[in-house]
Design a protein around this motif. Structure first.
Motif, PDB file in Angstrom:
ATOM      1  N   VAL A 190       8.812  19.127   2.725  1.00 28.88           N
ATOM      2  CA  VAL A 190       8.253  20.462   2.810  1.00 28.88           C
ATOM      3  C   VAL A 190       6.749  20.377   3.069  1.00 28.88           C
ATOM      4  N   ALA A 191       6.228  21.333   3.849  1.00 24.27           N
ATOM      5  CA  ALA A 191       4.799  21.391   4.170  1.00 24.27           C
ATOM      6  C   ALA A 191       4.301  22.810   3.937  1.00 24.27           C
TER       7      ALA A 191
ATOM      8  N   ALA B 127      -6.150  29.318  10.886  1.00 22.00           N
ATOM      9  CA  ALA B 127      -4.937  28.673  10.393  1.00 22.00           C
ATOM     10  C   ALA B 127      -5.264  27.254   9.993  1.00 22.00           C
ATOM     11  N   ALA B 128      -4.631  26.771   8.926  1.00 22.25           N
ATOM     12  CA  ALA B 128      -4.885  25.410   8.458  1.00 22.25           C
ATOM     13  C   ALA B 128      -3.666  24.885   7.713  1.00 22.25           C
ATOM     14  N   VAL B 129      -3.316  23.634   8.010  1.00 21.09           N
ATOM     15  CA  VAL B 129      -2.254  22.955   7.257  1.00 21.09           C
ATOM     16  C   VAL B 129      -2.845  22.497   5.932  1.00 21.09           C
ATOM     17  N   ARG B 130      -2.242  22.950   4.827  1.00 25.40           N
ATOM     18  CA  ARG B 130      -2.755  22.608   3.504  1.00 25.40           C
ATOM     19  C   ARG B 130      -2.003  21.446   2.858  1.00 25.40           C
TER      20      ARG B 130
ATOM     21  N   THR C  79       0.564  21.745  -5.844  1.00 28.94           N
ATOM     22  CA  THR C  79      -0.895  21.634  -5.937  1.00 28.94           C
ATOM     23  C   THR C  79      -1.568  22.309  -4.744  1.00 28.94           C
ATOM     24  N   ALA C  80      -0.997  22.153  -3.558  1.00 26.63           N
ATOM     25  CA  ALA C  80      -1.567  22.771  -2.360  1.00 26.63           C
ATOM     26  C   ALA C  80      -1.418  24.286  -2.395  1.00 26.63           C
ATOM     27  N   LEU C  81      -0.340  24.769  -3.006  1.00 27.40           N
ATOM     28  CA  LEU C  81      -0.096  26.205  -3.066  1.00 27.40           C
ATOM     29  C   LEU C  81      -0.970  26.906  -4.107  1.00 27.40           C
ATOM     30  N   ALA C  82      -1.329  26.196  -5.162  1.00 22.69           N
ATOM     31  CA  ALA C  82      -2.026  26.804  -6.293  1.00 22.69           C
ATOM     32  C   ALA C  82      -3.325  27.523  -5.929  1.00 22.69           C
TER      33      ALA C  82
ATOM     34  N   LEU D  67       1.570  29.187  13.925  1.00 27.15           N
ATOM     35  CA  LEU D  67       2.772  28.449  14.309  1.00 27.15           C
ATOM     36  C   LEU D  67       2.422  27.250  15.192  1.00 27.15           C
ATOM     37  N   MET D  68       1.542  27.462  16.164  1.00 31.66           N
ATOM     38  CA  MET D  68       1.160  26.347  17.029  1.00 31.66           C
ATOM     39  C   MET D  68       0.425  25.265  16.247  1.00 31.66           C
ATOM     40  N   THR D  69      -0.412  25.667  15.299  1.00 29.15           N
ATOM     41  CA  THR D  69      -1.095  24.692  14.443  1.00 29.15           C
ATOM     42  C   THR D  69      -0.073  23.888  13.652  1.00 29.15           C
ATOM     43  N   THR D  70       0.911  24.566  13.102  1.00 21.62           N
ATOM     44  CA  THR D  70       1.959  23.901  12.322  1.00 21.62           C
ATOM     45  C   THR D  70       2.786  22.973  13.202  1.00 21.62           C
ATOM     46  N   PHE D  71       3.182  23.445  14.361  1.00 21.81           N
ATOM     47  CA  PHE D  71       3.967  22.616  15.279  1.00 21.81           C
ATOM     48  C   PHE D  71       3.220  21.338  15.662  1.00 21.81           C
ATOM     49  N   ASN D  72       1.936  21.501  15.981  1.00 25.51           N
ATOM     50  CA  ASN D  72       1.182  20.393  16.573  1.00 25.51           C
ATOM     51  C   ASN D  72       0.586  19.421  15.568  1.00 25.51           C
TER      52      ASN D  72
END
Length: 733
Positions: free
Chosen positions: A336-337, A350-353, A365-368, A386-391
């Motif tokens: 899970v991400a 947008a940012a992947v946490r 921890t990332a969600l908190a 979505l594109m950030t998440t995909f890439n």
């Protein structure tokens, strides 16, 4: 694992009672007759009752009720016909690695090396055991299975059995067979790569242009009278059966015993075969479809959360359900991400946490720290998210891939942050194999999000106020969706040539598939819809891209599968390697009875990269292989008679034509005066190598991870790795 495993354990104990010569004292089978005897041959270097053998026996046992009397026998447990299968290893020592390289390296064919002796012993034991058992138990049916070297054993055994005995074999399952033969993979436009007829034993996801295993094809592969009762599983990344040296690192040769993979699929086919042959026991077999549920390598899910100002309550609900979400996903062999997004003009868009991981604590921890802020206008920058998440995420090949979006707002199309459109997002989702989007949104937004879900073969999940329940509902939808499968997922065809798509392996265990939507160029527009799982299409001009099928079930489930399309005038011709330009041989007389020949060649040009050079004798038998960056090799134990050699270039897409050279006979020698070399094999060798261990070139064995480690150690010693994995036996002109 009830009766079969108990029986197997007893046999394993018996198999430990061996003499100093390594042969167990059990020449005659005395086990009581039953309804079915299941026989399995293990892979190179494996112990009895381990891994693939245990899974094969266990899964068949699991699908069979106690009213069916089963007997288990693992080849190598006892001696029969004076032989006991060694399953000689190809890992852990110089001698074991040498066994691997000696495989099928004999001048006269199937003679040389401990590997071949191991296979021959296994064939004798298996043939004798089955013949004696069949004579004593006249009503028994048989099921055979083999993995790697064991598949080599079982496949060779079939041809040596009487037809009457083969008629009593209900099913044969082979896994990672180094002698695989798929003639539909031959040519610059292989039949399989156009969706044409495929061998009845073809199983797994091996590439359409594979035509033989790493130890040459066994032709015919199996006797014609049994070919419809044989399944041979080969994974596209298994170098033992796909013959691609590039798959040495990261090979999937050891994956057949994992949940949901080849052995589990074979057990279902075994149950169906036995139910048909034992009509009085039909209700005693579990014939249900094996439910994959998620991809062959698990499940990858990214949770994408809108953290603009109005989302405070939903973020808290997501935080409260985080453990349940992550636990549900990881229980499905999943990762899970987490990505958060806002809108253009905010402090970030947008940012992947949190990356894809099975670490539940890390996800929590990332969600908190997520807080609601920013935004302002109603649409947000979801398409950028979505594109950030995909890439940015490292998606696992073979996994089911999904994005769950949690938001209470619409999205810009095109996105004001950078211009992304729904069409571009859908195309990128397909390219990742594919990724399906499941928006969790209020009912008033469901119509807007339906297009995004449809274009990515996902589904809208309505959030009626209970955000935790809606998020869990989305994961349930992903888990319960139908499974879309294409028989061929990569095509090579010329413009104007019809290609055939086949999705007949698709299924929904809880519902009925109702329609198939076909998008032949991956642009998101459905080109044709069928109620049957096949379609044909002719591409009028060159095309490089994706095609997809979207399947629908009666209960509303949806899923898709993709194929990579290569429509051009040359097919594989420019990808296969060029033949050597020249070939010379220099003979050295070692002593009165032995001589060597150093072969030197000039590489060709203008074609695909050479990954290996194959060395053949005059009859066309492969006697060795050199790394692609080499241009010479020394063959030892050359006969005193005239000897012809041939060299061809090889890579993942095929083998070139050969160039030949003949060395004259030794002047003073006669063919009958020369003693046979040890093992009967002329042996290609290369230096530098330790003097005590002459290197012999050959091909591949069973434990790929150990082979890779040992290969690296040889490189550090300055040795040339002459590995015998080969892709196929295609001649590309």
């Amino acid at each position: 694992m009830r009766r079969l495993i108990a029986a197997l354990s007893a046999l394993t104990v018996a198999g430990t009672l061996i003499s100093t010569s390594g042969v167990a004292h059990a020449e005659h089978d005395t086990k009581p007759c039953g309804d079915v005897t299941v026989v399995f041959a293990r892979g190179s270097g494996q112990a009895l009752n381990k891994d693939e053998a245990q899974r094969f026996f266990g899964q068949i046992d699991k699908r069979t009720n106690d009213d069916v009397k089963l007997n288990a026998y693992e080849v190598g447990t006892e001696a029969h016909g004076g032989k006991q299968y060694e399953a000689v290893g190809v890992k852990g020592s110089l001698q074991s690695y040498k066994n691997l390289l000696e495989a099928d390296a004999s001048w006269t064919g199937f003679l040389g090396g401990r590997y071949n002796a191991s296979v021959a012993g296994g064939v004798t034991e298996t043939r004798t055991y089955l013949t004696e058992r069949a004579a004593r138990c006249k009503d028994e049916q048989f099921v055979l299975g083999g993995y790697s070297q064991g598949a080599h054993v079982i496949g060779n055994t079939l041809a040596e059995l009487d037809r009457s005995l083969r008629d009593r074999i209900a099913y044969v399952g082979l896994f990672g067979d180094p002698k695989l033969y798929l003639p539909e993979g031959i040519g610059v436009f292989p039949t399989a790569c156009r969706g044409g007829a495929r061998s009845p034993w073809r199983r797994g996801n091996v590439g359409c242009f594979t035509d033989n295993g790493s130890l040459e094809a066994r032709v015919p592969y199996v006797p014609a009278d049994i070919e419809n009762r044989v399944g041979s599983w080969c994974d596209r990344d298994d170098l033992v059966c796909n013959n691609n040296l590039a798959d040495l690192i990261g090979s999937t040769h050891e994956n057949y015993a994992k949940e949901g993979n080849g052995i589990d699929e074979a057990a279902q086919e075994v149950a169906e075969a036995l139910a048909g042959r034992l009509p009085g026991h039909r209700d005693d077999f579990d014939l249900s479809i094996f439910v994959i549920g998620v991809g062959t390598t698990g499940l990858d899910v990214a949770i994408v959360i809108d953290t603009t100002g109005s989302m405070a309550d939903d973020i808290e609900a997501a935080r409260l359900s985080a453990r349940t979400l992550a636990t549900t996903i990881t229980s499905l062999r999943g990762r899970v991400a987490l990505t958060e997004y806002r809108d253009a003009g905010d402090s970030f868009v947008a940012a992947v946490r949190s990356p894809l991981s099975n670490d539940i604590a890390a996800f929590q921890t990332a969600l908190a720290p997520l807080v609601a802020a920013g935004g302002g206008d109603t649409p947000e920058a979801l398409l950028t998210a979505l594109m950030t998440t995909f890439n940015e995420l490292s998606w696992k090949p073979g996994a089911t891939k999904a994005v769950v979006v949690l938001t209470d707002a619409g999205y810009h199309d095109p996105d004001v942050a950078n211009g992304w459109t729904v069409g571009q997002v859908a195309t990128r989702a397909l390219e990742i194999d594919p990724v399906n989007v499941y928006p969790v949104v209020p009912d008033f937004l469901s119509a807007q999000y339906a297009l995004l879900a449809q274009q990515t073969s996902g589904k809208v999940v309505v959030n009626s106020g209970d955000t935790q329940a809606a998020l869990i509902g989305a994961i349930t939808q992903i888990k319960a969706r139908p499974t879309a499968l294409l028989a061929v997922d990569e095509f090579w065809a010329a413009p104007g040539t019809e290609v055939a798509f086949d999705a007949s392996r698709s299924y929904d265990p809880d519902s009925t598939l109702t329609k198939y939507e076909w998008d032949f160029d991956g642009d998101g527009t459905i080109d044709t819809t069928t109620t049957t799982p096949t379609a044909k299409h002719t591409y009028p001009s060159a095309f490089e891209g994706l095609a997809q099928v979207r399947i629908h079930s009666a209960d509303g489930g949806v899923a898709n599968a993709i194929a990579t399309m290569h429509i051009n005038a040359t097919g594989l011709a420019k990808l296969g390697p060029a033949a050597p330009k020249t070939l010379t041989a220099k003979v050295t007389e070692v002593d009165a009875t032995n001589r060597t020949a150093t072969l030197t060649w000039t590489p060709g040009s203008g074609a695909g990269t050479v990954k290996a050079w194959r060395i053949y004798d005059g009859a066309g038998a492969l006697i060795g292989q050199a790394a692609g960056n080499k241009s010479s090799i020394t063959v030892t134990n050359v006969p005193n008679t005239a000897a012809t050699f041939a060299v061809a270039a090889s890579n993942a897409y095929g083998t070139s034509d050969t160039v030949r050279v003949t060395v004259p006979p030794r002047a003073e020698a006669t063919p009958t005066a020369s003693p046979a070399p040890s093992g009967g094999s002329p042996s290609p060798s290369a230096s530098p190598v330790p003097a005590a261990v002459p290197t012999q070139l050959g091909r591949t064995g069973s434990n790929i991870s150990m082979i890779a480690v040992f290969g690296v150690s040889l490189l550090l010693l300055g040795a040339v790795i002459l590995f015998a994995a080969r892709r196929r036996q295609r001649r590309i002109g």
